[in-house]
Scaffold this motif. Sequence first.
Motif, mmCIF file in Angstrom:
data_model
loop_
_atom_site.group_PDB
_atom_site.id
_atom_site.type_symbol
_atom_site.label_atom_id
_atom_site.label_comp_id
_atom_site.label_asym_id
_atom_site.label_seq_id
_atom_site.Cartn_x
_atom_site.Cartn_y
_atom_site.Cartn_z
ATOM 1 N N ASN A 61 -14.126 11.503 12.164
ATOM 2 C CA ASN A 61 -14.217 12.922 11.812
ATOM 3 C C ASN A 61 -15.196 13.086 10.652
ATOM 4 N N PRO A 62 -16.493 12.806 10.878
ATOM 5 C CA PRO A 62 -17.459 12.804 9.780
ATOM 6 C C PRO A 62 -17.673 14.169 9.132
ATOM 7 N N GLY A 63 -17.583 15.246 9.915
ATOM 8 C CA GLY A 63 -17.815 16.569 9.346
ATOM 9 C C GLY A 63 -16.807 16.931 8.276
ATOM 10 N N ASP A 64 -15.520 16.791 8.607
ATOM 11 C CA ASP A 64 -14.483 17.118 7.626
ATOM 12 C C ASP A 64 -14.445 16.092 6.501
ATOM 13 N N ALA A 65 -14.773 14.844 6.820
ATOM 14 C CA ALA A 65 -14.831 13.833 5.765
ATOM 15 C C ALA A 65 -15.902 14.198 4.746
ATOM 16 N N ARG A 66 -17.053 14.682 5.206
ATOM 17 C CA ARG A 66 -18.114 15.114 4.280
ATOM 18 C C ARG A 66 -17.642 16.272 3.416
ATOM 19 N N ARG A 67 -16.935 17.213 4.020
ATOM 20 C CA ARG A 67 -16.433 18.361 3.250
ATOM 21 C C ARG A 67 -15.465 17.907 2.161
ATOM 22 N N PHE A 68 -14.567 16.980 2.528
ATOM 23 C CA PHE A 68 -13.616 16.476 1.536
ATOM 24 C C PHE A 68 -14.344 15.723 0.430
ATOM 25 N N LEU A 69 -15.264 14.853 0.795
ATOM 26 C CA LEU A 69 -15.984 14.074 -0.207
ATOM 27 C C LEU A 69 -16.776 14.985 -1.137
ATOM 28 N N ASP A 70 -17.394 16.028 -0.602
ATOM 29 C CA ASP A 70 -18.140 16.946 -1.462
ATOM 30 C C ASP A 70 -17.195 17.665 -2.418
ATOM 31 N N ASP A 78 -3.140 17.853 -3.850
ATOM 32 C CA ASP A 78 -2.592 19.212 -3.899
ATOM 33 C C ASP A 78 -3.715 20.241 -4.064
ATOM 34 N N ALA A 79 -4.673 19.931 -4.942
ATOM 35 C CA ALA A 79 -5.790 20.846 -5.166
ATOM 36 C C ALA A 79 -6.733 20.872 -3.963
ATOM 37 N N ALA A 80 -6.955 19.713 -3.344
ATOM 38 C CA ALA A 80 -7.835 19.648 -2.180
ATOM 39 C C ALA A 80 -7.271 20.461 -1.028
ATOM 40 N N LYS A 81 -5.964 20.433 -0.842
ATOM 41 C CA LYS A 81 -5.338 21.185 0.247
ATOM 42 C C LYS A 81 -5.543 22.689 0.063
ATOM 43 N N LYS A 82 -5.513 23.144 -1.172
ATOM 44 C CA LYS A 82 -5.738 24.568 -1.431
ATOM 45 C C LYS A 82 -7.190 24.946 -1.187
ATOM 46 N N ALA A 83 -8.109 24.039 -1.540
ATOM 47 C CA ALA A 83 -9.532 24.322 -1.356
ATOM 48 C C ALA A 83 -9.970 24.159 0.098
ATOM 49 N N LEU A 84 -9.303 23.253 0.827
ATOM 50 C CA LEU A 84 -9.680 22.943 2.219
ATOM 51 C C LEU A 84 -8.426 22.986 3.092
ATOM 52 N N PRO A 85 -7.858 24.174 3.281
ATOM 53 C CA PRO A 85 -6.561 24.270 3.960
ATOM 54 C C PRO A 85 -6.568 23.836 5.426
ATOM 55 N N ASP A 86 -7.748 23.765 6.028
ATOM 56 C CA ASP A 86 -7.824 23.384 7.439
ATOM 57 C C ASP A 86 -7.953 21.869 7.642
ATOM 58 N N ILE A 87 -7.963 21.099 6.547
ATOM 59 C CA ILE A 87 -8.106 19.646 6.644
ATOM 60 C C ILE A 87 -6.834 18.968 6.151
ATOM 61 N N ASP A 88 -6.337 18.032 6.943
ATOM 62 C CA ASP A 88 -5.227 17.178 6.503
ATOM 63 C C ASP A 88 -5.821 15.855 6.049
ATOM 64 N N ALA A 145 0.839 -1.190 0.000
ATOM 65 C CA ALA A 145 0.000 0.000 0.000
ATOM 66 C C ALA A 145 0.878 1.245 0.000
ATOM 67 N N ILE A 146 0.268 2.362 -0.326
ATOM 68 C CA ILE A 146 0.967 3.639 -0.307
ATOM 69 C C ILE A 146 0.144 4.623 0.499
ATOM 70 N N LEU A 147 0.784 5.274 1.479
ATOM 71 C CA LEU A 147 0.115 6.292 2.280
ATOM 72 C C LEU A 147 0.534 7.647 1.746
ATOM 73 N N LEU A 148 -0.437 8.423 1.285
ATOM 74 C CA LEU A 148 -0.173 9.743 0.745
ATOM 75 C C LEU A 148 -0.740 10.767 1.707
ATOM 76 N N LEU A 149 0.023 11.819 1.961
ATOM 77 C CA LEU A 149 -0.354 12.791 2.970
ATOM 78 C C LEU A 149 -0.514 14.171 2.352
ATOM 79 N N ALA A 150 -1.573 14.871 2.753
ATOM 80 C CA ALA A 150 -1.740 16.272 2.386
ATOM 81 C C ALA A 150 -1.618 17.074 3.670
ATOM 82 N N GLY A 151 -0.539 17.839 3.815
ATOM 83 C CA GLY A 151 -0.350 18.595 5.036
ATOM 84 C C GLY A 151 0.520 17.828 6.019
ATOM 85 N N SER A 152 0.383 18.137 7.274
ATOM 86 C CA SER A 152 1.214 17.545 8.312
ATOM 87 C C SER A 152 0.930 16.062 8.483
ATOM 88 N N ALA A 153 1.965 15.301 8.807
ATOM 89 C CA ALA A 153 1.782 13.874 9.040
ATOM 90 C C ALA A 153 1.240 13.584 10.433
#
Length: 333
Positions: free
Chosen positions: A258-267, A41-51, A10-18
């Motif tokens: 973390n369902p709230g932020d997960a919903r934001r990312f999925l949307d 990379d694009a998700a981090k710019k759109a949702l900077p408060d979510i890792d 498997a590969i673990l990819l991280l956006a933001g802090s580990a």
Amino acid sequence: MRPYRQIGSAILLLAGSAAAHAGTVTVYSALESDEIIVYLDAAKKALPDIDVRVLRLSSGDLAARLLAESAQPRNDAIWGMAVTDMLEPRIAALLTPVRGTHIGRMPSAFRAADGRWFAPTGFLAALCVNREALAERGLPMPRTWTDLASPRYRGQVAMPDPASSGTGYMLLSSLSDAGRDPKGMQVVLDIARNVGQVTLSGSAPCKLARIGEFPIGISFAFSAMQSIRQGYPVSMVIPEGAKGYELEASGLMTKASNPGDARRFLDWTASPEAAVLYRGYKEIVAAPGSVPSAEQQREGLPADLVATLPARDFATAARERAALIARYKRLTR
């Protein structure tokens, strides 16, 4: 580029802090690693408060991990899993409805009525045909699945194994209507008799075809277009008649930490911004108004591809998966 590290296969990819903290979302995905990095990379710019932490696994390994962890899931969401895998009853039972502004705007054919899954992207079955290898063997260009079933192609085809490859099962279940269409099933069986090599993955047959190991590889459209772009003597053929395709679905875990932020990312993954990025990797993009690029259309994808996709009973394809694969294996011994 975001950091990543290997964990076995498997590969673990991280956006933001580990470091895990409030705002961290853990996602399991079967999307390819190179495209995940672009999307993150694009998700981090759109949702900077979510890792967003993504564990990338092959389709079979992803399903196995979800089942192994079912009593105590370790992920918040699933991103880009073949819908026929996600609808396996034991996996579907782990999901809760997810809704959002962008998800709600997707065509109804690309989201579940109960909200348990939505599919921003998908892939389409295609033939990778090496023109030089085909000419050397004096064979005509196949145009339909029935053409490919002709004995003249005996030993000249590479095909993914339906038991290990989502592309392979997509072909088997699409053409046979999950085993309910006798004529379609016979075409699949006749094609199987022409196969000179069975591969574990859906992209491998195209790779074999582009180097001339076999003149024809049954794969998916992006793999064919990638080979063309890289200069190989390959033509992409979308066989006339039945279209084999699969959707790449996403969903929210019922026990997400973390369902709230997960919903934001999925949307966000269903947003127009994400759809623009998908066009670099996907044949099927569900966002309203999205059409194949000019390059994709030159290589053979119809401009109205999404509108021409036939309805598929994904629930039946998921339910019958094990039985259909067993039947196929028995009949092709």
